[in-house]
Design a protein around this motif. Structure first.
Motif, PDB file in Angstrom:
ATOM      1  N   LEU A  21     -12.847  -4.883  11.421  1.00  0.00           N
ATOM      2  CA  LEU A  21     -14.041  -4.049  11.459  1.00  0.00           C
ATOM      3  C   LEU A  21     -14.332  -3.612  12.896  1.00  0.00           C
ATOM      4  N   VAL A  22     -14.542  -2.298  13.085  1.00  0.00           N
ATOM      5  CA  VAL A  22     -14.903  -1.792  14.408  1.00  0.00           C
ATOM      6  C   VAL A  22     -16.386  -2.057  14.644  1.00  0.00           C
ATOM      7  N   GLN A  23     -16.696  -2.672  15.766  1.00  0.00           N
ATOM      8  CA  GLN A  23     -18.080  -3.101  16.034  1.00  0.00           C
ATOM      9  C   GLN A  23     -19.044  -1.920  16.108  1.00  0.00           C
ATOM     10  N   HIS A  24     -18.653  -0.876  16.816  1.00  0.00           N
ATOM     11  CA  HIS A  24     -19.537   0.278  16.992  1.00  0.00           C
ATOM     12  C   HIS A  24     -19.102   1.377  16.012  1.00  0.00           C
ATOM     13  N   GLN A  25     -19.812   1.458  14.899  1.00  0.00           N
ATOM     14  CA  GLN A  25     -19.495   2.430  13.863  1.00  0.00           C
ATOM     15  C   GLN A  25     -19.924   3.835  14.290  1.00  0.00           C
ATOM     16  N   ILE A  26     -19.112   4.825  13.949  1.00  0.00           N
ATOM     17  CA  ILE A  26     -19.413   6.221  14.245  1.00  0.00           C
ATOM     18  C   ILE A  26     -19.336   7.018  12.944  1.00  0.00           C
ATOM     19  N   GLU A  27     -19.756   8.261  12.993  1.00  0.00           N
ATOM     20  CA  GLU A  27     -19.706   9.104  11.803  1.00  0.00           C
ATOM     21  C   GLU A  27     -18.291   9.621  11.584  1.00  0.00           C
ATOM     22  N   MET A  28     -17.852   9.611  10.323  1.00  0.00           N
ATOM     23  CA  MET A  28     -16.522  10.088   9.996  1.00  0.00           C
ATOM     24  C   MET A  28     -16.387  11.588  10.269  1.00  0.00           C
ATOM     25  N   MET A  29     -15.241  11.991  10.845  1.00  0.00           N
ATOM     26  CA  MET A  29     -14.958  13.399  11.068  1.00  0.00           C
ATOM     27  C   MET A  29     -14.398  13.988   9.772  1.00  0.00           C
ATOM     28  N   ARG A  30     -15.295  14.313   8.848  1.00  0.00           N
ATOM     29  CA  ARG A  30     -14.889  14.726   7.507  1.00  0.00           C
ATOM     30  C   ARG A  30     -14.266  16.111   7.470  1.00  0.00           C
ATOM     31  N   GLU A  31     -14.335  16.858   8.569  1.00  0.00           N
ATOM     32  CA  GLU A  31     -13.711  18.170   8.622  1.00  0.00           C
ATOM     33  C   GLU A  31     -12.189  18.078   8.743  1.00  0.00           C
ATOM     34  N   ARG A  32     -11.682  16.887   9.099  1.00  0.00           N
ATOM     35  CA  ARG A  32     -10.239  16.770   9.362  1.00  0.00           C
ATOM     36  C   ARG A  32      -9.700  15.452   8.798  1.00  0.00           C
ATOM     37  N   ILE A  33      -9.577  15.397   7.470  1.00  0.00           N
ATOM     38  CA  ILE A  33      -8.977  14.244   6.811  1.00  0.00           C
ATOM     39  C   ILE A  33      -7.462  14.406   6.845  1.00  0.00           C
ATOM     40  N   ARG A  34      -6.792  13.469   7.484  1.00  0.00           N
ATOM     41  CA  ARG A  34      -5.346  13.587   7.701  1.00  0.00           C
ATOM     42  C   ARG A  34      -4.530  12.950   6.585  1.00  0.00           C
ATOM     43  N   THR A  35      -4.869  11.718   6.218  1.00  0.00           N
ATOM     44  CA  THR A  35      -4.138  11.023   5.157  1.00  0.00           C
ATOM     45  C   THR A  35      -5.114  10.279   4.254  1.00  0.00           C
ATOM     46  N   GLY A  41       0.803  -1.218   0.000  1.00  0.00           N
ATOM     47  CA  GLY A  41       0.000   0.000   0.000  1.00  0.00           C
ATOM     48  C   GLY A  41       0.831   1.259   0.000  1.00  0.00           C
ATOM     49  N   PHE A  42       0.139   2.381  -0.152  1.00  0.00           N
ATOM     50  CA  PHE A  42       0.769   3.688  -0.010  1.00  0.00           C
ATOM     51  C   PHE A  42      -0.244   4.634   0.613  1.00  0.00           C
ATOM     52  N   ARG A  43       0.268   5.698   1.228  1.00  0.00           N
ATOM     53  CA  ARG A  43      -0.620   6.720   1.760  1.00  0.00           C
ATOM     54  C   ARG A  43       0.134   8.038   1.865  1.00  0.00           C
ATOM     55  N   SER A  44      -0.628   9.120   1.888  1.00  0.00           N
ATOM     56  CA  SER A  44      -0.011  10.436   1.979  1.00  0.00           C
ATOM     57  C   SER A  44       0.684  10.595   3.331  1.00  0.00           C
ATOM     58  N   LYS A  45       1.792  11.321   3.312  1.00  0.00           N
ATOM     59  CA  LYS A  45       2.539  11.576   4.538  1.00  0.00           C
ATOM     60  C   LYS A  45       1.863  12.693   5.348  1.00  0.00           C
ATOM     61  N   PRO A  46       2.018  12.700   6.660  1.00  0.00           N
ATOM     62  CA  PRO A  46       1.548  13.840   7.455  1.00  0.00           C
ATOM     63  C   PRO A  46       2.176  15.127   6.934  1.00  0.00           C
TER      64      PRO A  46
END
Length: 254
Positions: A195-209, A110-115
């Motif tokens: 998979l996380v059992q208790h799903q929550i809403e994504m914090m779309r205001e702060r996408i880090r990578t 895989g690959f992902r953007s750096k901080p």
């Protein structure tokens, strides 16, 4: 810090300060939020490629390989929007080193953007005004690998191992470029691959990578892989050029 890295660091700091100042001056919330497409990353220059880090199971004793390079091949970039794009490629192998048999599982790259640190804290992306993640991609390599690609989003949350994940679905099988659209609300929260059992809403205001992973070990397939990446954007329904695939299995095969 090398001169080029320092220049990039100052550039990010200036952009973050400018964007923050604009939000204050506009008194954001008084005006309607912009629905214009938001480019998160492009992969059209070596500087673009340098914003990403790679990894694979070979880091812990597996035998897969991984490369992320600037691709200037006229043949592979034919029909795209740029003469140069990113190329994520290598060999997906399920075998591990003999001494690690039964202790680790192979089949990952895989690959992902750096901080992106700045003088004012880490830079993050706000996609709260957009409905879809849009990626312009080119699928090549062994056809058996096509259903093993996932896109991963990391938010600026307290648990650094949390990842929001969705499988990548491709429509073309001729090696041509295509746009893939995924509703942000369809991403599933995972932690260390589970998979996380208790799903929550994504914090779309702060996408880090943002990143892409190939999980051949999950599906038990191996072979050569080759994925072209031109751009990663956030868009709204008026910019969607094909119906997005709606995931029926909430686990996404994780």
């Amino acid at each position: 810090m090398a001169l080029s890295n320092w220049t990039t660091y100052l550039g990010r700091s200036t952009k973050l300060l400018r964007d923050s100042s604009v939000k204050i001056l506009r008194m954001e919330g008084a005006d309607a939020p912009s629905r214009a497409p938001l480019t998160l990353f492009r992969m059209n220059s070596q500087q673009d490629i340098d914003q990403f880090a790679t990894g694979c199971d070979a880091d812990i004793g597996g035998t897969s390989t991984v490369h992320l390079e600037l691709d200037t091949s006229p043949e592979r970039n034919k029909g795209g929007e740029s003469p140069a794009t990113g190329r994520f490629w290598g060999d997906m192998r399920l075998q591990v080193k003999p001494e690690l048999q039964g202790r680790i599982r192979g089949g990952y790259a895989g690959f992902r953007s750096k901080p992106r640190p700045t003088l004012f804290g880490e830079m993050v992306d706000d996609v709260s005004n957009h409905q879809f993640l849009a990626m312009r991609l080119r699928l090549g390599g062994d056809p058996r690998m096509r259903n093993s690609y996932f896109v991963n989003l990391q938010t600026d949350g307290p648990i650094t191992t949390d990842l929001w994940q969705h499988r990548l679905y491709f429509q073309r099988n001729d090696g041509g470029w295509e746009d893939v659209f995924i509703p942000f609300e369809n991403f599933i929260l995972t932690n260390t691959g589970e998979l996380v059992q208790h799903q929550i809403e994504m914090m779309r205001e702060r996408i880090r990578t943002v990143g892409i992973s190939l999980l051949g070990g999950n599906s038990g397939v191996s072979g050569s892989y080759d994925l072209g990446i031109d751009s990663i954007r956030a868009v709204n329904e008026e910019d969607v050029t094909r119906p997005p695939v709606i995931e029926k299995d909430p686990s996404h095969g994780i």
